[in-house]
Design a protein around this motif. Structure first.
Motif, short mmCIF file in Angstrom:
data_model
loop_
_atom_site.label_atom_id
_atom_site.label_comp_id
_atom_site.label_asym_id
_atom_site.label_seq_id
_atom_site.Cartn_x
_atom_site.Cartn_y
_atom_site.Cartn_z
N UNK A 26 -34.94 62.93 -85.73
CA UNK A 26 -33.88 62.86 -86.49
C UNK A 26 -33.50 61.10 -86.74
N UNK A 27 -34.47 60.39 -86.51
CA UNK A 27 -35.12 59.55 -87.60
C UNK A 27 -34.97 59.70 -88.91
N UNK A 28 -35.89 60.77 -89.33
CA UNK A 28 -35.96 61.40 -90.93
C UNK A 28 -34.78 61.99 -91.72
N UNK A 29 -33.36 62.49 -90.76
CA UNK A 29 -33.10 63.39 -91.43
C UNK A 29 -32.46 62.37 -92.25
N UNK B 54 -33.42 55.83 -89.09
CA UNK B 54 -32.22 56.62 -89.60
C UNK B 54 -31.88 56.23 -90.86
N UNK B 55 -31.05 55.08 -90.20
CA UNK B 55 -30.41 54.14 -91.84
C UNK B 55 -31.21 53.56 -93.02
N UNK B 56 -32.68 53.28 -92.15
CA UNK B 56 -33.77 52.53 -93.83
C UNK B 56 -34.35 53.41 -94.48
N UNK B 57 -33.81 54.98 -94.17
CA UNK B 57 -34.59 55.64 -94.66
C UNK B 57 -33.47 56.17 -96.00
N UNK B 58 -31.98 56.39 -94.85
CA UNK B 58 -30.87 56.71 -95.88
C UNK B 58 -30.65 55.49 -97.34
N UNK B 59 -31.08 54.18 -96.89
CA UNK B 59 -31.22 53.17 -97.43
C UNK B 59 -31.80 53.38 -98.89
N UNK B 60 -33.37 53.43 -98.39
CA UNK B 60 -34.29 53.94 -99.04
C UNK B 60 -33.94 54.76 -100.41
#
Length: 331
Positions: free
Chosen positions: A69-72, A254-260
């Motif tokens: 879920x996180x890396x989604x 999830x939020x960190x990867x979406x921001x990046x």
């Protein structure tokens, strides 16, 4: 650490093998991979019982699930959110909020619990099996948690498959152009794979639009999970033991990867790799959930549970149809 990894290894490998088998069947016979992984896992239920594979299966159903879920988040960006216009984004937000509220309200009327209502409504409103697993990870556990999760994943997957067949026919009968048809499919079908299948069965334009709209819905997963976590902590405050975090670690990921990704800091090849890794992690996790749950328990959910998830699906479809009629999505 080495001893723990050794104890997890057999169960993790079993879940990975089931995921590989499910993906093979999906690619060669057109069956939904998530559904195949779930059914194969149920068939291998005995492996989840105390024994050499139990620890690894539990680890996969819990930790590998949260990792997937996180890396989604690597698939989400701000540019994606704004590309279809604020009217469509508003409709998608309204669809998520209204479907969850509808599910909770209907559950009270037909005697279903609030946890089950939020689990089913959240999975219908956001992204099917992936949302069900993420929401289940933050809901308080009881003796029905795994049964309810398995039923929800099975229900949304079956309904997504039915929608993949029926919704293209419906959009054609309603005279929708390809962009509008794609927007409707992306806003209503539960699982990403079935959205892609339904959209591209109409045209490339419909397929691209439906996939984009679906990924925007996926982006709502993190805020919804945070709200659910905060709400349950207030409704059922924990008085003993360690207090769970307000924002779970996998949601932060999830939020960190979406921001990046929004800042353009994730190269396209890495983004594609993370998307594939997420799909495989979730596939292995749902296989493990299947292996941890007795099929006889699923049957006990009863007709009210089936009626609830079907009603939520129909409610979302009706709401989006009504909303789209007021929006001009033509290219």
């Amino acid at each position: 650490m080495a001893g723990r990894a050794k104890s997890y290894f057999p169960g993790v490998m079993v879940a990975v093998l089931v995921a590989l088998a499910a993906q093979f069947v999906a690619e060669h016979h057109g069956a939904p991979a998530m559904l195949m992984a779930l059914l194969f896992g149920i068939a291998l239920n005995f492996l989840g019982e105390p024994g050499p594979t139990a620890a690894g299966i539990g680890f996969t159903a819990r930790s590998v699930l949260r990792f997937g879920v996180a890396i989604l988040g690597a698939r989400i960006s701000v540019e994606m959110l704004t590309s279809l216009g604020w009217g469509m984004i508003g409709l998608l937000i309204a669809g998520v909020v209204a479907t969850i509220l509808f599910g909770v309200g209907l559950a009270r009327l037909i005697g279903q619990g609030p946890r089950f209502a939020i689990l089913t409504a959240g999975s219908v409103a956001i992204c099917g099996a992936s949302a069900a697993m993420a929401i289940a990870a933050v809901l308080p556990k009881d003796d029905r948690s795994e049964r309810n999760l398995l039923f929800t994943v099975l229900g949304v997957t079956v309904l997504s498959t039915v929608a993949m067949i029926l919704y293209p026919i419906l959009t054609d009968a309603l005279g929708f152009d390809d962009v509008t048809a794609g927007a409707f499919i992306g806003a209503t079908v539960h699982d990403v794979a079935q959205v892609v299948g339904a959209g591209f069965s109409i045209s490339d334009t419909a397929g691209e639009t439906s996939t984009l709209v679906k990924l925007i819905r996926v982006s709502f997963l993190a805020p919804v999970v945070i709200i659910i976590t905060i709400w349950w902590q207030r409704a059922e405050p924990q008085t003993e033991g360690k207090r769970p975090p307000i924002v779970p670690a996998f949601v932060l990921g999830f939020l960190c990867l979406a921001t990046l990704n929004s800042l353009g800091l994730i190269p396209a090849p890495i983004g594609a790799l993370l998307a594939q890794l997420s799909s495989w992690a979730l596939l292995a996790a749902i296989a493990a959930v299947g292996m941890k749950t007795d099929l006889r328990n699923i049957i006990k959910v009863g007709g009210g549970a089936i009626a609830l998830i079907v009603a939520e699906t129909l409610f979302l479809a009706g709401l989006v149809l009504a909303g789209i009629s007021f929006l001009d999505l033509s290219p």
